[in-house]
Motif scaffolding. Structure first.
Motif, PDB file in Angstrom:
ATOM      1  N   ALA A   1       0.850  -1.201   0.000  1.00 63.32           N
ATOM      2  CA  ALA A   1       0.000   0.000   0.000  1.00 63.32           C
ATOM      3  C   ALA A   1       0.878   1.241   0.000  1.00 63.32           C
ATOM      4  CB  ALA A   1      -0.924   0.011   1.208  1.00 63.32           C
ATOM      5  N   THR A  34       0.979   5.370   0.118  1.00 61.76           N
ATOM      6  CA  THR A  34       0.216   6.555   0.503  1.00 61.76           C
ATOM      7  C   THR A  34       1.005   7.805   0.130  1.00 61.76           C
ATOM      8  OG1 THR A  34      -0.839   5.419   2.371  1.00 61.76           O
ATOM      9  CG2 THR A  34      -0.851   7.823   2.412  1.00 61.76           C
ATOM     10  N   ASN A  35       0.344   8.702  -0.574  1.00 57.18           N
ATOM     11  CA  ASN A  35       0.974   9.970  -0.947  1.00 57.18           C
ATOM     12  C   ASN A  35       0.877  10.919   0.243  1.00 57.18           C
ATOM     13  OD1 ASN A  35       1.757  12.439  -1.984  1.00 57.18           O
ATOM     14  ND2 ASN A  35       0.586  12.262  -3.874  1.00 57.18           N
ATOM     15  N   CYS A  68       4.309  -4.004 -10.094  1.00 63.22           N
ATOM     16  CA  CYS A  68       3.175  -3.185  -9.699  1.00 63.22           C
ATOM     17  C   CYS A  68       3.483  -1.719 -10.003  1.00 63.22           C
ATOM     18  CB  CYS A  68       2.877  -3.356  -8.206  1.00 63.22           C
ATOM     19  SG  CYS A  68       1.517  -2.327  -7.611  1.00 63.22           S
ATOM     20  N   ILE A 102       1.675   2.161 -10.169  1.00 67.71           N
ATOM     21  CA  ILE A 102       0.551   3.049  -9.887  1.00 67.71           C
ATOM     22  C   ILE A 102       0.716   4.269 -10.787  1.00 67.71           C
ATOM     23  CG2 ILE A 102      -0.625   4.433  -8.143  1.00 67.71           C
ATOM     24  CD1 ILE A 102       0.559   2.537  -6.032  1.00 67.71           C
ATOM     25  N   LEU A 127      -1.257   9.104  -8.207  1.00 68.86           N
ATOM     26  CA  LEU A 127      -1.723   9.057  -6.823  1.00 68.86           C
ATOM     27  C   LEU A 127      -1.802  10.476  -6.276  1.00 68.86           C
ATOM     28  CD1 LEU A 127      -2.510   6.915  -4.670  1.00 68.86           C
ATOM     29  CD2 LEU A 127      -0.153   7.057  -3.816  1.00 68.86           C
ATOM     30  N   ALA A 173      -4.006  10.231  -0.859  1.00 67.99           N
ATOM     31  CA  ALA A 173      -4.627   8.996  -1.353  1.00 67.99           C
ATOM     32  C   ALA A 173      -3.717   7.797  -1.091  1.00 67.99           C
ATOM     33  CB  ALA A 173      -4.943   9.093  -2.836  1.00 67.99           C
ATOM     34  N   THR A 174      -4.338   6.617  -1.010  1.00 72.21           N
ATOM     35  CA  THR A 174      -3.598   5.367  -0.809  1.00 72.21           C
ATOM     36  C   THR A 174      -4.030   4.382  -1.880  1.00 72.21           C
ATOM     37  OG1 THR A 174      -3.467   5.690   1.597  1.00 72.21           O
ATOM     38  CG2 THR A 174      -3.153   3.442   0.774  1.00 72.21           C
ATOM     39  N   ASP A 175      -3.056   3.652  -2.409  1.00 71.00           N
ATOM     40  CA  ASP A 175      -3.344   2.642  -3.436  1.00 71.00           C
ATOM     41  C   ASP A 175      -2.402   1.465  -3.251  1.00 71.00           C
ATOM     42  OD1 ASP A 175      -4.297   1.264  -5.573  1.00 71.00           O
ATOM     43  OD2 ASP A 175      -3.762   2.762  -7.086  1.00 71.00           O
TER      44      ASP A 175
END
Length: 198
Positions: free
Chosen positions: A163, A165-166, A187, A189, A192, A196-198
């Protein structure tokens, strides 16, 4: 005028009156200066711009209207600016996430002036304002968790969750996560947003 004939007599001759209109050859001109703070802050902060019109021509400017696409509701109608005179107005803008991500606000204001005789003139000015470095941060955290939390024997399968997180103020793009324990793991992303979390 008087006319004296051959016999010595004098006759007064009066001509009809006549007028002539000579238009003045005058070109109106003025300058527009857009000014603001040296830097802008984070999302939601307010930037106040000042628009100053200086009449550089020989005629009074009956009206000057300033417009700015950054401030659609700007109300700036200036009147009766004498030669060499100045007049100003102000407008406010709210900083967006796009501004913070770009790190700069570039913008051009325009003005149209009108003389009492109906002659028009135009001017414009561009201002480039950088962001305050304290408001432009790029940072993130990575949390790796396992399920199950422990293993018992060879061959057990452990699933990992990653995970990101910005934690900064600017949008992050192209985040790649790798793990040497899982060489085939890939992975990415794409984007972001702050918080936000991704």
């Amino acid at each position: 005028f008087q006319y004296t004939g051959p016999g010595g007599g004098t006759t007064t001759v009066t001509s009809p009156s006549s007028t002539a209109t000579v238009p003045a050859s005058v070109t109106p001109s003025f300058t527009l200066a857009k000014t603001g703070p040296a830097q802008f802050g984070g999302v939601g902060s307010t930037v106040t711009y000042t628009f100053t019109v200086t009449n550089t021509g020989p005629q009074t400017l009956a009206s000057v209207v300033v417009t700015d696409p950054l401030i659609p509701g700007l109300n700036c109608a200036l009147t009766n600016i004498a030669p060499a005179g100045t007049a100003n107005c102000q407008g406010s803008y709210t900083v967006t996430q796009a501004d913070v991500d770009a790190g700069v606000i570039d913008n051009t204001a325009d003005a149209t002036g009108l003389t009492p005789a109906g002659t028009t003139a135009t001017a414009s000015d561009t201002l480039s304002m950088p962001i305050n470095p304290a408001s432009a941060t790029k940072s993130m955290t990575l949390a790796k968790t396992a399920a199950p939390a422990s293993f018992a024997a060879v061959g057990d399968t452990i699933g990992y969750t990653f995970a990101v997180t910005n934690t900064g103020s600017q949008t992050l793009t192209g985040i790649d996560i790798t793990d040497p324990l899982i060489p085939a793991f890939n992975c990415t992303i794409a984007s972001l947003a702050p918080g936000a979390t991704d």
